[in-house]
Scaffold this motif. Structure first.
Motif, short mmCIF file in Angstrom:
data_model
loop_
_atom_site.label_atom_id
_atom_site.label_comp_id
_atom_site.label_asym_id
_atom_site.label_seq_id
_atom_site.Cartn_x
_atom_site.Cartn_y
_atom_site.Cartn_z
N ASP A 68 10.69 29.01 -24.29
CA ASP A 68 10.72 27.87 -25.21
C ASP A 68 11.75 26.87 -24.68
N ASP A 69 11.29 25.98 -23.79
CA ASP A 69 12.18 25.08 -23.04
C ASP A 69 13.18 24.35 -23.91
N LYS A 70 12.67 23.72 -24.96
CA LYS A 70 13.52 22.86 -25.79
C LYS A 70 14.60 23.69 -26.50
N ALA A 71 14.16 24.78 -27.11
CA ALA A 71 15.11 25.62 -27.86
C ALA A 71 16.10 26.29 -26.91
N PHE A 72 15.60 26.73 -25.76
CA PHE A 72 16.49 27.48 -24.87
C PHE A 72 17.49 26.57 -24.16
N THR A 73 17.14 25.30 -23.98
CA THR A 73 18.12 24.35 -23.41
C THR A 73 19.33 24.28 -24.33
N LYS A 74 19.09 24.29 -25.65
CA LYS A 74 20.20 24.26 -26.62
C LYS A 74 20.98 25.57 -26.58
N VAL A 75 20.25 26.68 -26.43
CA VAL A 75 20.92 28.00 -26.41
C VAL A 75 21.87 28.11 -25.21
N ARG A 76 21.50 27.44 -24.12
CA ARG A 76 22.38 27.49 -22.92
C ARG A 76 23.78 26.94 -23.21
N ASP A 77 23.90 26.17 -24.29
CA ASP A 77 25.21 25.67 -24.71
C ASP A 77 26.14 26.83 -25.09
N ARG A 99 35.62 17.07 -16.45
CA ARG A 99 35.03 15.93 -17.17
C ARG A 99 33.52 16.07 -17.29
N ILE A 100 32.90 16.59 -16.22
CA ILE A 100 31.44 16.78 -16.26
C ILE A 100 31.08 17.83 -17.32
N MET A 101 31.83 18.94 -17.31
CA MET A 101 31.54 20.02 -18.28
C MET A 101 31.84 19.58 -19.71
N ALA A 102 32.81 18.68 -19.86
CA ALA A 102 33.13 18.17 -21.20
C ALA A 102 31.92 17.44 -21.81
N GLY A 103 31.15 16.80 -20.93
CA GLY A 103 29.94 16.11 -21.40
C GLY A 103 28.73 17.02 -21.45
N THR A 104 28.89 18.23 -20.91
CA THR A 104 27.76 19.16 -20.82
C THR A 104 27.72 20.11 -22.02
N TYR A 105 28.88 20.66 -22.35
CA TYR A 105 28.95 21.66 -23.43
C TYR A 105 29.51 21.02 -24.70
N MET B 65 20.67 26.45 -15.16
CA MET B 65 21.19 27.43 -16.13
C MET B 65 22.19 26.79 -17.09
N LEU B 66 22.39 25.48 -16.97
CA LEU B 66 23.30 24.77 -17.88
C LEU B 66 22.45 24.07 -18.94
N PRO B 67 23.10 23.61 -20.02
CA PRO B 67 22.28 23.02 -21.10
C PRO B 67 21.73 21.63 -20.79
N TYR B 68 21.00 21.50 -19.70
CA TYR B 68 20.28 20.27 -19.37
C TYR B 68 18.80 20.61 -19.36
N SER B 69 17.98 19.68 -19.84
CA SER B 69 16.54 19.92 -19.72
C SER B 69 16.10 19.53 -18.32
N ARG B 70 14.94 20.04 -17.92
CA ARG B 70 14.40 19.69 -16.58
C ARG B 70 14.19 18.18 -16.50
N GLY B 71 13.73 17.61 -17.62
CA GLY B 71 13.50 16.16 -17.68
C GLY B 71 14.79 15.38 -17.42
#
Lengths: 283, 206
Positions: A68-77, A99-105, B65-71
Motif C-alpha cells: 500500500d504505497d501511500k500508507a506505507f510511505t507515511k509508515v516509513r516516518d 537539515r535534509i532529515m529535518a525535512g524528511t521526518y 526506504m525513507l518517507p518519500y513517495s516514488r513520485g
C-alpha cells in the motif's frame, strides 16, 4: 501487536530465490537475521521496507501492508533505516544531512541528532567522502535514531567494523530498545553481535528460512554433545541437527529433549547452532 | 519534497560547484553564441547529473526506504531541471543586458523571445531524457543523453553555419505567442512525470 509480519514471502531473481518465508517480530523485540553472504538478507530487508516487490506472499510492517504505497510511505516516518554502506551523497556533511532529515521526518529532533554527533565524535563539517566506514555507519545510525522511530531496520551495520566501534553501536541499539514499544530488525553475519542483543533469531540460508525462534528457547532446546560414533548411533536420527566428525570423536548439535540425559551435553553458542544447521553433517 | 529539493541544492553547491560556474560563464559570453548550450547544459546539470549522482552514491537505494513517495523522488529532478532552466534564462538575460548597458554589445529586441525558445527546447529535451534515465538508470540512459546532446549540438552548429538557424525557427514560432509555446513545452515536460515514475518503479522495485 507485531512490528513486522511476513507470510509465505517469495521473490525470484534469475539464479536466486527467496522462498516461502514466514515469521513475526512482536513489538518491543529485537530480531537478528543471520545468514552467510548471499543468503538473501538484504533482499529480505528490501522486501520488508517495500523497496522491492515480492513475487508472492505479503509483508505487514507496523500494521500496514508494504504494497500500500501511500500508507506505507507515511509508515516509513516511524522507521529508522541503516544500510550496509550508509548510502549518503558523499559530497555532503553531517550538518547538511541533519537539515535534509529535518525535512524528511515529521518528528526529527535536532538536539538528539546533535547529541549523537557529539557522542559518536562525528565532525559536522567534514564531507561524508572523507569519513571512514565506521564513521559513516555511526552517522547513519545517528540519522536513524533522531526521529523517535518505532522500528529500526539495520542491514549489516557492524560488518567490517573494528570491535570498539561495533561495541559502541551495539550499546546504542541496546539503549534504543529500553522503551518497550520499540523494535529492531538487524541483519548480520557476525553471530556474536546478535547473541548479545537479540530476543529472536532468524537464520536464512540460500534463500530459505531454516530457523526462526526465540533466542533463549533456542539455547535451551539445543545442546552440543561431544560423543563417540557408538553414542551417536544411539541418538534418534530426528534429534540430530548437525554432526562434525573429528580426530577425537564426534560433535553433534542435538535436540536436548530427544536425547538420553545420560549423554554428556553442553550449552551451545548461537554460532554453534547456526553453523551446524547450515552445514548439517560435516566430516 | 522540500527535503529532497534541499538535498539536491546542497549537492549542486558541493559536488557540482565547478560545473555550475561553467554554466554561469556560458551564459555570460558576449553575443550569446553559447546560449543554446547554456540552457541544455543547465537542464542536464540540474536534473540528469543529479540522477546519476544519486545512483553513484546509492542514495537512491536508501531514499526508497525513507518517507518519500516514488513520485516525489522523480518529481524533484524535474523541479531541479526547471530551476536550472530558469537560472539559465535569468543569467543570460542579465549578462546580455549588462553588456548593453556597458556598451559592449547591443541588446537584440528578439532576445527575450529567443531565450524563451531555448528554454522551451530544453524543456522538451528534459521530457525525453528523464524518462529514459529513470527507466534504464544513468549508465544505460546516458547513451540516449549523448545522442540527444549530439542532435542539439548539430542543430546549434548548423545554426551557426548559416548564422541564423535559431532566428529562422524563431520566425516560425513567432506566430505563436511566447507564453503559449513555453507553457506547451512545460506541459509536455510535466506530462512525462508519470511515465518517469512508472519507469523508475519498474527499475528499482524489481
Amino acid at each position: 501487536m507485531n512490528a513486522i509480519e511476513v507470510r509465505a514471502l517469495s521473490k525470484s531473481y534469475p539464479g536466486f530465490t527467496i522462498s516461502n518465508i514466514s515469521f513475526s517480530l512482536p513489538e518491543g523485540c529485537i530480531m537478528g537475521l543471520v545468514g552467510e553472504n548471499g543468503a538473501g538478507k538484504s533482499t529480505l530487508i528490501r522486501l520488508i521496507m517495500g523497496a522491492s516487490r515480492a513475487s508472492s506472499g505479503f509483508v505487514r510492517v507496523l500494521n500496514t501492508e508494504v504494497t500500500d504505497d501511500k500508507a506505507f510511505t507515511k509508515v516509513r516516518d516511524d522507521i529508522g533505516v541503516v544500510l550496509d554502506e550508509a548510502h549518503f551523497p558523499t559530497s555532503l556533511n553531517a550538518r547538511h544531512l541533519g537539515r535534509i532529515m529535518a525535512g524528511t521526518y515529521s518528528r526529527w529532533d535536532q538536539a538528539v541528532y546533535d547529541g549523537y554527533l557529539k557522542r559518536l565524535d562525528l565532525p559536522e563539517k567534514k564531507r561524508v567522502q572523507d569519513f571512514s566506514r565506521g564513521m559513516r555507519m555511526k552517522l547513519a545510525l545517528a540519522c536513524a535514531l533522531s526521529h523517535d522511530a518505532k522500528l529500526l531496520v539495520l542491514d549489516e551495520p557492524t560488518g567490517g567494523l573494528d570491535p570498539l566501534v561495533r561495541d559502541e553501536i551495539l550499546d546504542i541499539l541496546e539503549e534504543f530498545t529500553r522503551r518497550e514499544d520499540r523494535s529492531v530488525l538487524i541483519s548480520s553475519h557476525i553471530v556474536s553481535d546478535l547473541e548479545k542483543l537479540c530476543d529472536y533469531i532468524a537464520f536464512l540460508h540460500k534463500g530459505e528460512l531454516l530457523l526462526f525462534e526465540e533466542k533463549d528457547r533456542l539455547m535451551e532446546e539445543y545442546a552440543m554433545a561431544h560423543i563417540t560414533e557408538a553414542e551417536l548411533a544411539d541418538i534418534p536420527e530426528e534429534a540430530v541437527k548437525g554432526v562434525r566428525r573429528g580426530k577425537y570423536g564426534v560433535e553433534a548439535l542435538v535436540e536436548r529433549q530427544l536425547v538420553n540425559p545420560g549423554i554428556p551435553m553442553e550449552k551451545p553458542t548461537l554460532e554453534d547452532i547456526i553453523v551446524f544447521f547450515a552445514k548439517g553433517v560435516r566430516e | 519534497m522540500k527535503a529532497l529539493i534541499r538535498k539536491d541544492i546542497y549537492m549542486m553547491l558541493t559536488q557540482f560547484r565547478v560545473l555550475f560556474l561553467v554554466m554561469v560563464i556560458f551564459s555570460a559570453i558576449p553575443g550569446g553564441l553559447l546560449m543554446p548550450f547554456t540552457f541544455l547544459y543547465a537542464m542536464m546539470l540540474t536534473s540528469v547529473s543529479l540522477v546519476s549522482a544519486d545512483e553513484q552514491s546509492q542514495w537512491d537505494s536508501l531514499a526508497l526506504m525513507l518517507p518519500y513517495s516514488r513520485g516525489q523522488l522523480v518529481t524533484v529532478k524535474y523541479i531541479m531541471g526547471w530551476l536550472g532552466i530558469i537560472a539559465a534564462l535569468a543569467l543570460s538575460l542579465a549578462s546580455q543586458a549588462l553588456y548593453a548597458v556597458a556598451g559592449i554589445s547591443e541588446l537584440d529586441s528578439r532576445l527575450p523571445a529567443l531565450l524563451c525558445l531555448y528554454a522551451a527546447i530544453a524543456l522538451v529535451m528534459q521530457a525525453v531524457m528523464l524518462p529514459v534515465n529513470f527507466r534504464f538508470g544513468y549508465a544505460r540512459g546516458r547513451i540516449v543523453t549523448i545522442l540527444f546532446a549530439g542532435i542539439i549540438g548539430g542543430a546549434v552548429g548548423a545554426s551557426m553555419g548559416d548564422g541564423d538557424g535559431f532566428y529562422t525557427l524563431l520566425k516560425v514560432t513567432s506566430r505563436i505567442p511566447i507564453p503559449v509555446y513555453l507553457l506547451l513545452a512545460a506541459a509536455i515536460c510535466a506530462a512525462t512525470i508519470p511515465l518517469s515514475t512508472a519507469g523508475y518503479k519498474k527499475r528499482v522495485e524489481k
